[in-house]
Design a protein around this motif. Structure first.
Motif, PDB file in Angstrom:
ATOM      1  N   ASN A  64       0.831  -1.375  -0.750  1.00  0.00           N
ATOM      2  CA  ASN A  64      -0.231  -0.056  -0.344  1.00  0.00           C
ATOM      3  C   ASN A  64       0.878   0.955   0.341  1.00  0.00           C
ATOM      4  OD1 ASN A  64      -2.339  -1.357  -0.057  1.00  0.00           O
ATOM      5  ND2 ASN A  64      -2.922  -0.992   2.107  1.00  0.00           N
ATOM      6  N   ASN A  65       0.175   2.355  -0.705  1.00  0.00           N
ATOM      7  CA  ASN A  65       0.973   3.635  -0.721  1.00  0.00           C
ATOM      8  C   ASN A  65       2.184   3.860  -1.189  1.00  0.00           C
ATOM      9  OD1 ASN A  65      -1.598   4.815   0.116  1.00  0.00           O
ATOM     10  ND2 ASN A  65      -0.656   4.622   2.126  1.00  0.00           N
ATOM     11  N   PHE A  66       2.919   2.522  -2.087  1.00  0.00           N
ATOM     12  CA  PHE A  66       4.293   1.968  -3.155  1.00  0.00           C
ATOM     13  C   PHE A  66       3.847   2.089  -4.901  1.00  0.00           C
ATOM     14  CE2 PHE A  66       5.776   1.801   1.450  1.00  0.00           C
ATOM     15  CZ  PHE A  66       7.169   1.839   1.651  1.00  0.00           C
ATOM     16  N   GLU A  67       4.800   3.009  -4.758  1.00  0.00           N
ATOM     17  CA  GLU A  67       5.119   2.654  -6.309  1.00  0.00           C
ATOM     18  C   GLU A  67       6.481   1.702  -7.259  1.00  0.00           C
ATOM     19  OE1 GLU A  67       4.178   6.314  -7.342  1.00  0.00           O
ATOM     20  OE2 GLU A  67       6.588   6.642  -8.064  1.00  0.00           O
ATOM     21  N   CYS A  68       6.188   0.512  -7.303  1.00  0.00           N
ATOM     22  CA  CYS A  68       7.865  -0.519  -7.977  1.00  0.00           C
ATOM     23  C   CYS A  68       7.705  -0.287  -9.906  1.00  0.00           C
ATOM     24  CB  CYS A  68       7.131  -1.599  -7.364  1.00  0.00           C
ATOM     25  SG  CYS A  68       6.942  -1.954  -5.423  1.00  0.00           S
ATOM     26  N   SER A  69       8.745  -0.330  -9.795  1.00  0.00           N
ATOM     27  CA  SER A  69       9.046  -0.424 -11.427  1.00  0.00           C
ATOM     28  C   SER A  69       8.813  -2.119 -11.189  1.00  0.00           C
ATOM     29  CB  SER A  69      10.420   0.132 -11.542  1.00  0.00           C
ATOM     30  OG  SER A  69      11.383  -0.926 -10.670  1.00  0.00           O
ATOM     31  N   GLY A  70       8.754  -2.562 -13.228  1.00  0.00           N
ATOM     32  CA  GLY A  70       9.000  -3.816 -13.526  1.00  0.00           C
ATOM     33  C   GLY A  70      10.956  -4.606 -13.055  1.00  0.00           C
ATOM     34  N   SER A  71      10.609  -5.619 -13.393  1.00  0.00           N
ATOM     35  CA  SER A  71      12.455  -6.086 -13.174  1.00  0.00           C
ATOM     36  C   SER A  71      12.210  -6.015 -15.247  1.00  0.00           C
ATOM     37  CB  SER A  71      12.561  -7.253 -12.770  1.00  0.00           C
ATOM     38  OG  SER A  71      11.108  -8.071 -12.973  1.00  0.00           O
ATOM     39  N   PHE A  72      13.830  -6.442 -15.004  1.00  0.00           N
ATOM     40  CA  PHE A  72      13.475  -7.466 -16.988  1.00  0.00           C
ATOM     41  C   PHE A  72      15.056  -7.703 -16.739  1.00  0.00           C
ATOM     42  CE2 PHE A  72      15.834  -3.259 -16.853  1.00  0.00           C
ATOM     43  CZ  PHE A  72      17.008  -2.874 -17.374  1.00  0.00           C
ATOM     44  N   VAL A  73      15.235  -8.695 -17.766  1.00  0.00           N
ATOM     45  CA  VAL A  73      16.295  -9.142 -17.940  1.00  0.00           C
ATOM     46  C   VAL A  73      17.611  -9.142 -19.232  1.00  0.00           C
ATOM     47  CG1 VAL A  73      17.530 -11.097 -18.539  1.00  0.00           C
ATOM     48  CG2 VAL A  73      15.040 -11.574 -17.249  1.00  0.00           C
ATOM     49  N   PRO A  74      18.585  -8.363 -19.007  1.00  0.00           N
ATOM     50  CA  PRO A  74      19.142  -7.802 -20.488  1.00  0.00           C
ATOM     51  C   PRO A  74      19.260  -9.284 -21.047  1.00  0.00           C
ATOM     52  CG  PRO A  74      20.670  -7.027 -18.448  1.00  0.00           C
ATOM     53  CD  PRO A  74      19.076  -8.329 -17.691  1.00  0.00           C
ATOM     54  N   THR A  75      19.277  -9.034 -22.713  1.00  0.00           N
ATOM     55  CA  THR A  75      19.320  -9.748 -23.527  1.00  0.00           C
ATOM     56  C   THR A  75      19.792  -9.515 -24.609  1.00  0.00           C
ATOM     57  OG1 THR A  75      17.590  -9.194 -24.423  1.00  0.00           O
ATOM     58  CG2 THR A  75      17.161 -10.683 -23.005  1.00  0.00           C
ATOM     59  N   ALA A  76      19.752 -10.729 -25.392  1.00  0.00           N
ATOM     60  CA  ALA A  76      21.246 -10.521 -26.539  1.00  0.00           C
ATOM     61  C   ALA A  76      20.671 -11.540 -27.696  1.00  0.00           C
ATOM     62  CB  ALA A  76      22.971 -10.778 -26.156  1.00  0.00           C
ATOM     63  N   ASN A  77      21.334 -11.816 -29.419  1.00  0.00           N
ATOM     64  CA  ASN A  77      21.872 -12.705 -29.419  1.00  0.00           C
ATOM     65  C   ASN A  77      20.199 -13.587 -30.406  1.00  0.00           C
ATOM     66  OD1 ASN A  77      24.557 -13.032 -29.674  1.00  0.00           O
ATOM     67  ND2 ASN A  77      23.650 -13.808 -27.677  1.00  0.00           N
ATOM     68  N   ASN A  78      19.415 -12.224 -30.881  1.00  0.00           N
ATOM     69  CA  ASN A  78      18.189 -12.621 -31.141  1.00  0.00           C
ATOM     70  C   ASN A  78      18.471 -13.788 -32.895  1.00  0.00           C
ATOM     71  OD1 ASN A  78      15.319 -12.774 -32.222  1.00  0.00           O
ATOM     72  ND2 ASN A  78      15.628 -11.016 -33.213  1.00  0.00           N
ATOM     73  N   THR A  79      17.602 -15.098 -32.489  1.00  0.00           N
ATOM     74  CA  THR A  79      17.501 -16.184 -33.568  1.00  0.00           C
ATOM     75  C   THR A  79      16.228 -15.532 -34.956  1.00  0.00           C
ATOM     76  OG1 THR A  79      16.675 -16.883 -32.329  1.00  0.00           O
ATOM     77  CG2 THR A  79      18.552 -17.689 -32.135  1.00  0.00           C
ATOM     78  N   ASN A 230       9.845  -6.064 -33.523  1.00  0.00           N
ATOM     79  CA  ASN A 230      10.921  -6.920 -32.891  1.00  0.00           C
ATOM     80  C   ASN A 230      10.253  -7.831 -32.521  1.00  0.00           C
ATOM     81  OD1 ASN A 230      12.185  -4.120 -33.630  1.00  0.00           O
ATOM     82  ND2 ASN A 230      10.581  -3.293 -31.521  1.00  0.00           N
ATOM     83  N   VAL A 231      10.845  -8.560 -32.802  1.00  0.00           N
ATOM     84  CA  VAL A 231      10.000  -9.619 -32.271  1.00  0.00           C
ATOM     85  C   VAL A 231      11.442 -10.678 -32.284  1.00  0.00           C
ATOM     86  CG1 VAL A 231       8.718 -12.531 -32.477  1.00  0.00           C
ATOM     87  CG2 VAL A 231       7.558 -10.261 -33.430  1.00  0.00           C
ATOM     88  N   GLN A 232      11.467 -11.136 -30.958  1.00  0.00           N
ATOM     89  CA  GLN A 232      13.370 -11.335 -30.824  1.00  0.00           C
ATOM     90  C   GLN A 232      12.934 -12.444 -29.862  1.00  0.00           C
ATOM     91  OE1 GLN A 232      15.698  -8.711 -28.893  1.00  0.00           O
ATOM     92  NE2 GLN A 232      14.239  -7.173 -28.774  1.00  0.00           N
ATOM     93  N   VAL A 233      13.998 -14.296 -30.147  1.00  0.00           N
ATOM     94  CA  VAL A 233      13.782 -15.164 -29.349  1.00  0.00           C
ATOM     95  C   VAL A 233      15.497 -14.854 -28.740  1.00  0.00           C
ATOM     96  CG1 VAL A 233      13.709 -17.757 -29.548  1.00  0.00           C
ATOM     97  CG2 VAL A 233      12.351 -16.678 -30.687  1.00  0.00           C
ATOM     98  N   VAL A 234      15.582 -14.667 -27.751  1.00  0.00           N
ATOM     99  CA  VAL A 234      17.674 -14.616 -27.567  1.00  0.00           C
ATOM    100  C   VAL A 234      17.589 -15.067 -25.734  1.00  0.00           C
ATOM    101  CG1 VAL A 234      16.406 -11.947 -28.293  1.00  0.00           C
ATOM    102  CG2 VAL A 234      15.676 -12.127 -25.775  1.00  0.00           C
ATOM    103  N   GLN A 235      18.505 -14.934 -25.667  1.00  0.00           N
ATOM    104  CA  GLN A 235      19.098 -15.124 -24.339  1.00  0.00           C
ATOM    105  C   GLN A 235      19.281 -14.606 -23.610  1.00  0.00           C
ATOM    106  OE1 GLN A 235      23.492 -16.482 -26.264  1.00  0.00           O
ATOM    107  NE2 GLN A 235      23.530 -16.161 -24.524  1.00  0.00           N
ATOM    108  N   PRO A 236      19.570 -14.536 -21.978  1.00  0.00           N
ATOM    109  CA  PRO A 236      20.299 -13.591 -20.869  1.00  0.00           C
ATOM    110  C   PRO A 236      21.364 -13.391 -21.404  1.00  0.00           C
ATOM    111  CG  PRO A 236      19.564 -15.498 -20.067  1.00  0.00           C
ATOM    112  CD  PRO A 236      19.091 -15.844 -21.387  1.00  0.00           C
ATOM    113  N   VAL A 237      21.518 -12.070 -20.786  1.00  0.00           N
ATOM    114  CA  VAL A 237      22.848 -11.496 -20.911  1.00  0.00           C
ATOM    115  C   VAL A 237      23.436 -11.003 -19.671  1.00  0.00           C
ATOM    116  CG1 VAL A 237      23.171 -12.235 -23.592  1.00  0.00           C
ATOM    117  CG2 VAL A 237      22.842  -9.659 -22.318  1.00  0.00           C
ATOM    118  N   GLY A 238      22.843 -11.017 -19.032  1.00  0.00           N
ATOM    119  CA  GLY A 238      22.884 -10.481 -17.077  1.00  0.00           C
ATOM    120  C   GLY A 238      21.729 -10.505 -16.260  1.00  0.00           C
TER     121      GLY A 238
END
Length: 554
Positions: A64-79, A230-238
Motif C-alpha cells: 500500500n502507498n508504494f509504486e514499483c517498477s517492473g524487473s527485466f533481464v538484459p538479452t542478446a543474440n536474437n534468432t 521487434n520479435v525476438q528469441v533471445v538469451q539472457p546476458v546478465g
C-alpha cells in the motif's frame, strides 16, 4: 497457464497492478521464486528480497502507498529472421482473411499508427467483420535462449472476444485481448515470455514453429487492432534487474500564489472569470486588493503573496467572481483532501456574502460551472479583519475520485463583503491500491468491485462489468442498445428471457448476445444462468464507475 513477465511502463502501470492475485506466491511457480529479482506470473514486483515494508512485500506484491517498477533481464543474440519486419516480412509466413496489409509502413497503412522503431511493423486488423491473421516462422531456439520478447500496442479495441495469441509448436504461451488495460493507446509495451517457466522445453537447440495468431469478431461495430514489432528469441546476458520501489507521492497539486509576475494567475494554471460586476481575483502584490477599507498584504498566515479579491474595489453592487484550479488527474487517486489558508471578511446582516468551494470534471467557464458540485459554502468571517493569521480549512474532495480531470473553484459572492484571501492550496491524495476482489484492478477503477474480473469486459458499456451485470434486458426494445441505454437497474424475469434467447450460442451464431455471457467464456450456458440466479431481484454491481444505476460524478 500464462507464464509471462512484463516490464511495467511508468507510474500508472505500476499503480494499476496494485495487489495481485491473492494467493501468496512465495513458492516457485513455473520456475519463479519471490526474491529472485524476476517478476513471475503471480508477482507484481520482485526487488530481490522477501522483506515486508520496503514497497515489495515478502510474497512479491506491491505494498500500500508504494509504486514499483517492473524487473527485466538484459538479452542478446536474437534468432528470429526479420524481427522488425524491415525486409517486408522475409522469413515470415503470412496468412490472413483480412483485406488490409499485414506488413505496414506509414504510406501503406495511412491510419496514424506507427512502428516501435524502424519504418515497418506488423498490423493485425480488418476494416470490418470477423478476421483471422497468422504470422508464422520456424525459429531455432538454442539451449541458452530463454525468452520470446516482442513489442505490442492496442490503438483500437473492440472487445475481449478479440484475441492475440502467441504459440510455440501449437502450445499457447500468451494470450492478449481487446479489453487490455492499454487499449486505446498508441504506445508500445514489451511482452516477455519465459520459455523455461512455460514448461514446454522449447530451448533444446531445435527448430520450433513460432506463431502470432489474431482473431477478431467485430463486436459492437469495432474490431481490435494489434500492432507487433521487434520479435525476438533471445538469451539472457546478465542477471535480472530487480524492481525498484518508492513511496507514492501524496500531493497532487500545491500552490502558494507566488508567480514572480504580479497578478499573473494564468501563469499558475488558474482560470478566473466574473459572472456579475467585473471585479476579478488577483494577488496581493498586483494592486487588486488594498483599497482604503482593505489592508495591503497577505493576511492568511501564509508566506509571500496570496490570491485575493477586494469587494470594495467594485464600488458597491453584487459581485460573483471565480478562481479555478488547473485540471488535475484523479483517475488513480483516493482519500482526496483539499486544504488552504483563508482570511474572509463578509458583511453583516446579509445572506448574499459567501465563499463557495465547488468541483467538476469539465473545464470551468460561465456555463459549465452550473453543473459543478458544491463542496462547502462558508458564510461567516474567517480570521481577523486586516490581520494574520487566517485559518486552515480542510475539505473532503472524494467526489472527484476516479476522474481523469478534475477542477476546484473558489466562488466569492458579495453584497456587502470586504475581501477574500486564499493561500497555500494543497490538494492531497493517496494512491488507489485496494483490490478486495483480488483481480489486479484498483478498487476505485474496477467495474465489478466484489467480483474477480481482470478482463473488465463490459459488453453493453453501462459501467458494470459482465461479471456483475445480469441486468441485460433493454427497456422498450428487444435488441441490444449501445452504451447501456435501457438498463432498468434490476435483475428479473425479463433479463432471464434475454439470456434464454441466447442460450448455447457463441460469437459465430446469429443470435449471439455478449451481454448474456456473464463469465466471458464466449458461450452462453448453465454457468451464466447460475450467475444470473445470484443476482436475481437485485441491482447490478457494485461498480466504482459511473452508470445510470449509481450516483453520477460531478
Amino acid at each position: 497457464m500464462k507464464t509471462t513477465t512484463r516490464r511495467l511502463a511508468g507510474l500508472k502501470s505500476a499503480l494499476c497492478i496494485g495487489l495481485l492475485l491473492g494467493t501468496p506466491a512465495a513458492a516457485a511457480q513455473g520456475g519463479f521464486v519471490c526474491g529472485d529479482s524476476f517478476v513471475g506470473p503471480n508477482e507484481s514486483c520482485d526487488d530481490g528480497n522477501t522483506v515486508d515494508g520496503d514497497g515489495c512485500s515478502s510474497v512479491c506484491l506491491i505494498e500500500n502507498n508504494f509504486e514499483c517498477s517492473g524487473s527485466f533481464v538484459p538479452t542478446a543474440n536474437n534468432t528470429v529472421t526479420d524481427p522488425g519486419f524491415e525486409f517486408d516480412g522475409e522469413g515470415w509466413e503470412i496468412d490472413t482473411t483480412s483485406s488490409s496489409p499485414v506488413i505496414c509502413t506509414v504510406e501503406r497503412c495511412p491510419n496514424g499508427f506507427f512502428s516501435r522503431r524502424g519504418a515497418r511493423w506488423a498490423q493485425l486488423d480488418s476494416p470490418q467483420g470477423r478476421f483471422q491473421t497468422r504470422l508464422r516462422q520456424d525459429v531455432e531456439i538454442p539451449e541458452s535462449h530463454r525468452f520470446i520478447q516482442f513489442d505490442v500496442a492496442f490503438p483500437l479495441c473492440g472487445s475481449s472476444a478479440d484475441r492475440l495469441s502467441v504459440l510455440v509448436d501449437g502450445q499457447l504461451l500468451l494470450q492478449l485481448n481487446g479489453a487490455d488495460e492499454d487499449c486505446g493507446g498508441r504506445a508500445y509495451r514489451t511482452e516477455q515470455i519465459d520459455l523455461v517457466g512455460s514448461g514446454g522445453g522449447f530451448n533444446d537447440g531445435g527448430v520450433h514453429v513460432l506463431d502470432f495468431e489474431a482473431e477478431t469478431f467485430f463486436v459492437q461495430e469495432q474490431a481490435s487492432v494489434f500492432l507487433i514489432d521487434n520479435v525476438q528469441v533471445v538469451q539472457p546476458v546478465g542477471p535480472p534487474q530487480p524492481s525498484e520501489c518508492e513511496l507514492a507521492p501524496r500531493t497532487l497539486s500545491y500552490q502558494d500564489f507566488d508567480p514572480g509576475v504580479a497578478g499573473q494567475l494564468d501563469e499558475l494554471g488558474y482560470t478566473t472569470f466574473e459572472l456579475l460586476d467585473p471585479v476579478p481575483w488577483g494577488t496581493t502584490d498586483d494592486g487588486v486588493c488594498g483599497t482604503g477599507q482593505v489592508p495591503l498584504g497577505n493576511v492568511t498566515g501564509g508566506a509571500g503573496e496570496a490570491a485575493c479579491l477586494d469587494a470594495t474595489a467594485g464600488g458597491g453592487g453584487d459581485i460573483l467572481s471565480l478562481l479555478c484550479t488547473e485540471g488535475i488527474d484523479f483517475e488513480f487517486a483516493r482519500d482526496i483532501e483539499l486544504s488552504f489558508l483563508l482570511n474572509l471578511q463578509l458583511g453583516q446582516g446579509t445572506s448574499g456574502d459567501f465563499l463557495a468551494i465547488i468541483a467538476g470534471n469539465v473545464p470551468p467557464d460561465p456555463d459549465s460551472i452550473n453543473d459543478y458540485v458544491l463542496i462547502e459554502s462558508i458564510e461567516q468571517n474567517v480570521g481577523e479583519f486586516g490581520f494574520p493569521p487566517g485559518e486552515l480549512i480542510d475539505l473532503d474532495l472524494n467526489i472527484l475520485q476516479g476522474e481523469p480531470q478534475g477542477f476546484v473553484c473558489f466562488a466569492f459572492g458579495a453584497e456587502t463583503a470586504f475581501y477574500a484571501q486564499i493561500d497555500e492550496i494543497d490538494i492531497d491524495a493517496g494512491s488507489c491500491v485496494d483490490d478486495d476482489d483480488e483481480d489486479k484492478l484498483l478498487g476505485c477503477f474496477d467495474n465489478c468491485t466484489e467480483r474477480f474480473n481482470p478482463d473488465q469486459t463490459d459488453s453493453d458499456g453501462d459501467g458494470y462489468g459482465n461479471a456483475c451485470d445480469a441486468d441485460i434486458n433493454r427497456e422498450s426494445t428487444v435488441s441490444r442498445v449501445p452504451s447501456g441505454n435501457g438498463n432498468d437497474c434490476a435483475v428479473n424475469f425479463a433479463d432471464l428471457g434475454v439470456l434464454r434467447a441466447a442460450f448455447f450460442t457463441n460469437p459465430t451464431d446469429e443470435n449471439w448476445n455478449p451481454d448474456a455471457d456473464l463469465n466471458n467464456d464466449q458461450v452462453v450456458n448453465v454457468l451464466d444462468l447460475g450467475l444470473m440466479r445470484q443476482f436475481f431481484f437485485n441491482p447490478p454491481g457494485p461498480s466504482s464507475l459511473t452508470s445510470r444505476c449509481n450516483a453520477p460524478r460531478p
